[in-house]
Design a protein around this motif. Structure first.
Motif, mmCIF file in Angstrom:
data_model
loop_
_atom_site.group_PDB
_atom_site.id
_atom_site.type_symbol
_atom_site.label_atom_id
_atom_site.label_comp_id
_atom_site.label_asym_id
_atom_site.label_seq_id
_atom_site.Cartn_x
_atom_site.Cartn_y
_atom_site.Cartn_z
ATOM 1 N N ILE A 121 6.024 10.875 -1.655
ATOM 2 C CA ILE A 121 5.828 12.324 -1.583
ATOM 3 C C ILE A 121 5.540 12.822 -3.000
ATOM 4 C CG2 ILE A 121 6.897 14.519 -0.925
ATOM 5 C CD1 ILE A 121 6.485 12.731 1.511
ATOM 6 N N GLU A 122 4.338 13.347 -3.181
ATOM 7 C CA GLU A 122 3.927 13.780 -4.523
ATOM 8 C C GLU A 122 4.294 15.253 -4.705
ATOM 9 O OE1 GLU A 122 0.039 12.145 -5.559
ATOM 10 O OE2 GLU A 122 1.172 10.276 -5.725
ATOM 11 N N ASP A 123 5.551 15.459 -5.045
ATOM 12 C CA ASP A 123 6.113 16.808 -5.084
ATOM 13 C C ASP A 123 6.414 17.262 -6.513
ATOM 14 O OD1 ASP A 123 8.073 14.943 -5.462
ATOM 15 O OD2 ASP A 123 9.550 15.841 -4.125
ATOM 16 N N ILE A 151 -5.667 2.979 -1.405
ATOM 17 C CA ILE A 151 -6.637 3.366 -0.364
ATOM 18 C C ILE A 151 -6.518 4.877 -0.203
ATOM 19 C CG2 ILE A 151 -7.314 3.047 2.056
ATOM 20 C CD1 ILE A 151 -5.586 0.395 1.946
ATOM 21 N N ARG A 152 -7.561 5.600 -0.541
ATOM 22 C CA ARG A 152 -7.484 7.072 -0.463
ATOM 23 C C ARG A 152 -8.874 7.648 -0.277
ATOM 24 N NH1 ARG A 152 -5.356 7.394 -6.610
ATOM 25 N NH2 ARG A 152 -7.147 6.420 -7.581
ATOM 26 N N GLY A 153 -8.922 8.964 -0.098
ATOM 27 C CA GLY A 153 -10.189 9.630 0.198
ATOM 28 C C GLY A 153 -11.184 9.513 -0.949
ATOM 29 N N THR A 202 0.862 -1.187 0.000
ATOM 30 C CA THR A 202 0.000 0.000 0.000
ATOM 31 C C THR A 202 0.896 1.234 0.000
ATOM 32 O OG1 THR A 202 -0.064 0.175 2.403
ATOM 33 C CG2 THR A 202 -1.742 -1.221 1.377
ATOM 34 N N ARG A 203 0.263 2.359 -0.217
ATOM 35 C CA ARG A 203 1.057 3.596 -0.190
ATOM 36 C C ARG A 203 0.209 4.738 0.345
ATOM 37 N NH1 ARG A 203 -2.243 6.456 -2.925
ATOM 38 N NH2 ARG A 203 -2.500 6.283 -5.162
ATOM 39 N N PHE A 204 0.894 5.695 0.965
ATOM 40 C CA PHE A 204 0.270 6.956 1.315
ATOM 41 C C PHE A 204 1.003 7.993 0.479
ATOM 42 C CE2 PHE A 204 0.297 10.675 4.390
ATOM 43 C CZ PHE A 204 -0.975 11.096 4.030
ATOM 44 N N ALA A 205 0.227 8.831 -0.217
ATOM 45 C CA ALA A 205 0.841 9.679 -1.246
ATOM 46 C C ALA A 205 0.498 11.157 -1.061
ATOM 47 C CB ALA A 205 0.382 9.195 -2.626
ATOM 48 N N PRO A 206 0.971 11.764 0.004
ATOM 49 C CA PRO A 206 0.617 13.173 0.238
ATOM 50 C C PRO A 206 1.375 14.147 -0.660
ATOM 51 C CG PRO A 206 2.162 12.437 1.910
ATOM 52 C CD PRO A 206 1.886 11.236 1.037
ATOM 53 N N THR A 214 0.904 15.454 -15.226
ATOM 54 C CA THR A 214 -0.255 15.729 -14.364
ATOM 55 C C THR A 214 -0.414 14.638 -13.305
ATOM 56 O OG1 THR A 214 -1.718 14.562 -15.870
ATOM 57 C CG2 THR A 214 -1.488 16.947 -16.184
ATOM 58 N N TYR A 215 -1.138 14.987 -12.247
ATOM 59 C CA TYR A 215 -1.348 14.083 -11.113
ATOM 60 C C TYR A 215 -1.858 12.711 -11.553
ATOM 61 C CZ TYR A 215 -4.218 11.778 -7.671
ATOM 62 O OH TYR A 215 -4.814 10.813 -6.916
ATOM 63 N N ASN A 216 -2.941 12.704 -12.340
ATOM 64 C CA ASN A 216 -3.550 11.413 -12.685
ATOM 65 C C ASN A 216 -2.585 10.497 -13.441
ATOM 66 O OD1 ASN A 216 -6.282 11.220 -11.668
ATOM 67 N ND2 ASN A 216 -6.691 13.049 -12.908
HETATM 68 N N1 GLU Z 1 -1.320 13.499 -3.772
HETATM 69 C C1 GLU Z 1 -2.687 13.096 -3.695
HETATM 70 C C2 GLU Z 1 -3.315 13.783 -2.511
HETATM 71 O O1 GLU Z 1 -2.604 14.277 -1.650
HETATM 72 C C3 GLU Z 1 -2.724 11.596 -3.562
HETATM 73 C C4 GLU Z 1 -3.967 10.932 -3.890
HETATM 74 C C5 GLU Z 1 -3.738 9.443 -4.064
HETATM 75 O O2 GLU Z 1 -3.609 8.773 -3.027
HETATM 76 O O3 GLU Z 1 -3.676 8.995 -5.182
HETATM 77 O O4 GLU Z 1 -4.521 13.878 -2.414
#
Ligand code: GLU
Length: 458
Positions: free
Chosen positions: A42-44, A196-198, A6-10, A178-180
């Protein structure tokens, strides 16, 4: 389940807040429950909005909560991967260059709005490409007709009509992605098994599925977790309490309490309330997440924090105060901490109640001043004489001294006790007065009652 990743991608464009931390926690729990890996990505890619201080805030927040990652990845260091995959898509004929200028797109948009049509790119550069000139973006061809179905672990089946979606821009004219696009490339490359995300990303998931298909890759499991609402039913914001996670740290909340609290927003197990991280690992399941919005209940957080605080011994409390509140309180008797602990929900509350001991000087708070009226000065002076005449200093002796003075002056115990409480703690409320002054010691108690008698005469 095997090989779970899994990943958390802030995105480091602000401090990590409660909602983000809960997403991280759920990802962590699922990875560790199945002996898999939890990645922090880290989505930078947005160089202007991403800041190093926010990266640090994210790392420190997760470390504090013991949400440990197995791998740390920065999107800004992975451009080659994104470029290579774009080539693959180009070779497959899944993307095209779009040279349309801003003005044309604006006019198109205006026209569609007037005609109440969906706002979408009209595929001009795909259908009638003009001779190439100027800057361009890359778009993904969306030629899908069948419905897009997300088989979500929390929401069940969610269906989208592909006609709702544009030919997604995947690379901007300035060369950034782009993000997507980068999310899909990374999730594939890092072999993420569960995304797993919002739930606010549900629409993005539908678009991302088009990319997985273009690349001929199988989909990961998806779980969209509900948002967290304030108790007024509005989306959680600064108004509902501390916004960033580390503010809870400095306000004296414990990591155990926050993990327990966050896990329970939108998830439950029987009618249980208390879960340690280990218990969460046993009991947490994606499909038992509640699909409706969770409510942020501050009172419950306080209650949980009080619970975990009550489990800490005095030495642990002293070091937590130092670590979280940044104050060294020196030698405080364990008996005093034990006395105050049940009356405190946070480390800050506990610390505030220790101050009368820690500091040499105290200030009598405004609401406690009325507890030292002039008519109590004489009894207080007599109490001091009783103390001085006695060689002992223990609860029994203190009770007897108080008793003598209230009998002599026909007072109620509470009148004298309140005077002494205000005098020695500066506050209206405290644990039992005999316990308090026994711990404070004879000299300091006498000195404080004396100075309160002067105050009472002013
Ligand atoms: N960088 C996105 C955010 O912070 C990540 C979303 C995702 O988990 O794909 O909302």
């Amino acid at each position: 389940m095997n090989n779970v990743i899994t990943r958390f991608a802030p995105s480091p464009t602000g401090n990590l807040h409660i909602g983000g931390v809960r997403t991280a926690l759920y990802n962590y729990l699922i990875a560790k429950k199945y002996h898999g890996k939890f990645l922090l990505r880290i989505e930078d890619t947005d160089r202007e909005r991403s800041k190093e201080e926010y990266v640090q805030d994210i790392l420190q927040s997760l470390q504090w909560l013991n949400i440990t990652w197995d791998q740390l990845v920065f999107q800004s260091q992975r451009s080659d991967l994104y470029i290579n995959h774009l080539k693959i898509l180009e070779e497959k004929g899944s993307v095209y260059k779009c040279f349309c200028e801003k003005d044309r797109l604006e006019a198109l948009r205006k026209d569609q709005m007037e005609k109440k049509l969906p706002i979408k790119y009209d595929k001009k550069c795909l259908l009638n490409p003009a001779p190439n000139h100027g800057s361009f973006v890359y778009r993904l061809k969306n030629e899908r007709h069948e419905k897009i179905i997300i088989k979500d672990n929390v929401l069940g089946e969610v269906t989208f009509d592909p006609k709702e979606f544009d030919d997604l821009i995947i690379r901007r004219s300035d060369g950034t992605f782009t993000y997507n696009y980068v999310v899909v490339i990374d999730d594939i490359d890092l072999k993420i098994t569960h995304v797993i995300r919002g739930v606010d990303h549900l629409n993005n998931t539908a678009k991302q599925i088009l990319l997985y298909e273009a690349l001929g890759k199988s989909l990961p499991e998806f779980a969209h977790i509900p948002l967290i609402m304030g108790s007024d039913g509005k989306r959680l914001s600064k108004r509902h309490g501390a916004a960033s996670l580390l503010e809870y740290k400095t306000a004296g909340f414990l990591p155990e309490a926050l993990n327990n609290f966050l896990a329970r927003i939108g998830w439950g197990y029987k009618d249980e309330e208390i879960f340690t991280l280990d218990e969460l690992l046993q009991k947490f399941e994606l499909n038992s997440i509640n699909p409706s919005h969770g409510i942020f209940n501050y009172e419950k957080l306080l209650w949980l924090n009080g619970h975990y605080l009550s489990k800490k011994n005095p030495a642990e409390i002293i070091s937590l105060i130092k670590e979280q509140l940044g104050v060294a309180i020196g030698d405080v008797p364990a008996s005093l901490i034990e006395l105050i602990k049940p009356r405190s929900k946070t480390l800050q509350e506990l610390y505030d109640q220790l101050l009368f001991y820690v500091n040499d000087e105290i200030t009598i708070q405004d609401d406690a001043k009325k507890m030292i009226p002039p008519e109590m000065i004489k009894p207080a002076q007599d109490l001091i004489e009783e103390f001085k005449a006695n060689s002992e200093w223990n609860k029994q002796m203190l009770e007897q001294s108080f008793q003598k003075v209230i009998t002599k002056h026909s007072l109620k115990l509470v009148q004298l006790a309140q005077f002494v409480r205000a005098a020695v703690t500066g506050k209206k409320a405290s644990p039992g007065i005999f316990e308090i002054i026994e711990i404070l010691g004879k000299d300091r108690t006498i000195r404080r009652i004396e100075s309160a008698t002067h105050f009472g005469m002013e």
